[in-house]
Design an enzyme around this catalytic site. Structure first.
Site, mmCIF file in Angstrom:
data_model
loop_
_atom_site.group_PDB
_atom_site.id
_atom_site.type_symbol
_atom_site.label_atom_id
_atom_site.label_comp_id
_atom_site.label_asym_id
_atom_site.label_seq_id
_atom_site.Cartn_x
_atom_site.Cartn_y
_atom_site.Cartn_z
ATOM 1 N N GLU A 31 23.961 28.015 -68.106
ATOM 2 C CA GLU A 31 25.171 27.936 -68.935
ATOM 3 C C GLU A 31 25.528 26.474 -69.213
ATOM 4 O OE1 GLU A 31 27.184 29.264 -70.784
ATOM 5 O OE2 GLU A 31 28.021 31.141 -70.088
ATOM 6 N N ASP A 32 26.189 26.240 -70.331
ATOM 7 C CA ASP A 32 26.754 24.910 -70.577
ATOM 8 C C ASP A 32 28.013 24.733 -69.732
ATOM 9 O OD1 ASP A 32 28.198 26.784 -72.069
ATOM 10 O OD2 ASP A 32 28.126 25.660 -73.949
ATOM 11 N N ASP A 35 33.903 28.993 -67.568
ATOM 12 C CA ASP A 35 35.357 28.845 -67.643
ATOM 13 C C ASP A 35 35.996 30.061 -66.948
ATOM 14 O OD1 ASP A 35 37.909 28.069 -68.557
ATOM 15 O OD2 ASP A 35 37.583 28.793 -70.568
ATOM 16 N N LYS A 63 34.734 25.237 -64.351
ATOM 17 C CA LYS A 63 36.184 25.035 -64.225
ATOM 18 C C LYS A 63 36.720 25.941 -63.114
ATOM 19 C CE LYS A 63 36.880 24.246 -69.195
ATOM 20 N NZ LYS A 63 37.564 24.778 -70.394
ATOM 21 N N PHE A 84 40.116 21.556 -72.374
ATOM 22 C CA PHE A 84 39.118 21.930 -73.364
ATOM 23 C C PHE A 84 38.239 20.719 -73.649
ATOM 24 C CE2 PHE A 84 37.241 22.842 -77.458
ATOM 25 C CZ PHE A 84 36.766 24.121 -77.210
ATOM 26 N N ASP A 91 31.155 22.513 -78.494
ATOM 27 C CA ASP A 91 31.792 22.315 -79.802
ATOM 28 C C ASP A 91 33.222 22.843 -79.825
ATOM 29 O OD1 ASP A 91 30.824 25.096 -79.736
ATOM 30 O OD2 ASP A 91 31.533 25.137 -81.810
HETATM 31 P P1 5GP Z 1 34.068 31.926 -70.218
HETATM 32 O O1 5GP Z 1 33.507 33.201 -70.784
HETATM 33 O O2 5GP Z 1 33.547 31.575 -68.837
HETATM 34 O O3 5GP Z 1 35.574 31.899 -70.285
HETATM 35 O O4 5GP Z 1 33.627 30.765 -71.177
HETATM 36 C C1 5GP Z 1 32.285 30.403 -71.317
HETATM 37 C C2 5GP Z 1 31.972 29.961 -72.726
HETATM 38 O O5 5GP Z 1 33.169 29.558 -73.413
HETATM 39 C C3 5GP Z 1 31.083 28.734 -72.694
HETATM 40 O O6 5GP Z 1 29.718 29.099 -72.734
HETATM 41 C C4 5GP Z 1 31.538 27.991 -73.945
HETATM 42 O O7 5GP Z 1 30.879 28.506 -75.081
HETATM 43 C C5 5GP Z 1 33.015 28.333 -74.056
HETATM 44 N N1 5GP Z 1 33.882 27.338 -73.393
HETATM 45 C C6 5GP Z 1 34.588 27.476 -72.241
HETATM 46 N N2 5GP Z 1 35.277 26.376 -71.945
HETATM 47 C C7 5GP Z 1 34.994 25.490 -72.938
HETATM 48 C C8 5GP Z 1 35.398 24.130 -73.191
HETATM 49 O O8 5GP Z 1 36.159 23.469 -72.454
HETATM 50 N N3 5GP Z 1 34.892 23.567 -74.313
HETATM 51 C C9 5GP Z 1 34.052 24.231 -75.173
HETATM 52 N N4 5GP Z 1 33.630 23.569 -76.242
HETATM 53 N N5 5GP Z 1 33.639 25.500 -74.958
HETATM 54 C C10 5GP Z 1 34.107 26.117 -73.849
#
Ligand code: 5GP
Length: 108
Positions: A31-32, A35, A63, A84, A91
């Protein structure tokens, strides 16, 4: 994809399906950023349907204050505050992905 602008949409859209045979394979989901954990939960469920030998999760950014799920994140390069972030592949609605560093988005 789970984000609209700077907030989680609450649902995960699968943009690319799985096209590998994962049965009895050792799988690492890369994963990048992790969150809330919604994306990893959805990915994990899809991968587990294929009966792999093992699934691990690796992420560049994590996070901890936003993470709600119980799935262990096995490999974390960097834990970050609940801001964020953009750049280095991340992006904001398609913008900023190609920046060479990671920035916190500041609302003006
Ligand atoms: P989750 O499903 O864990 O809430 O979020 C994961 C996905 O949400 C990441 O793969 C990414 O695409 C996006 N994401 C979550 N936090 C951020 C952030 O701080 N910046 C950006 N650009 N994308 C985020």
């Amino acid at each position: 994809a789970s984000y609209h602008g700077t907030s989680s949409s609450g649902s995960v859209k699968h943009l690319v399906g799985l096209n590998e045979i994962l049965k009895d394979r050792h799988v690492v989901i890369v994963e990048d950023i992790v969150d809330t954990g919604l994306t990893i939960k959805s990915l994990m469920a899809s991968v587990l349907e294929h009966q792999p030998a093992e699934v691990r999760v690796a992420t560049l950014l994590y996070k901890p204050d936003a993470y709600h799920e119980k799935i262990p994140i096995d490999h974390i390069a960097l834990s970050v505050p609940n801001d964020f972030l953009v750049g280095y592949g991340l992006d904001y609605d398609g913008i900023g992905r190609n920046l060479n560093h990671i920035y916190k988005l500041v609302e003006e």
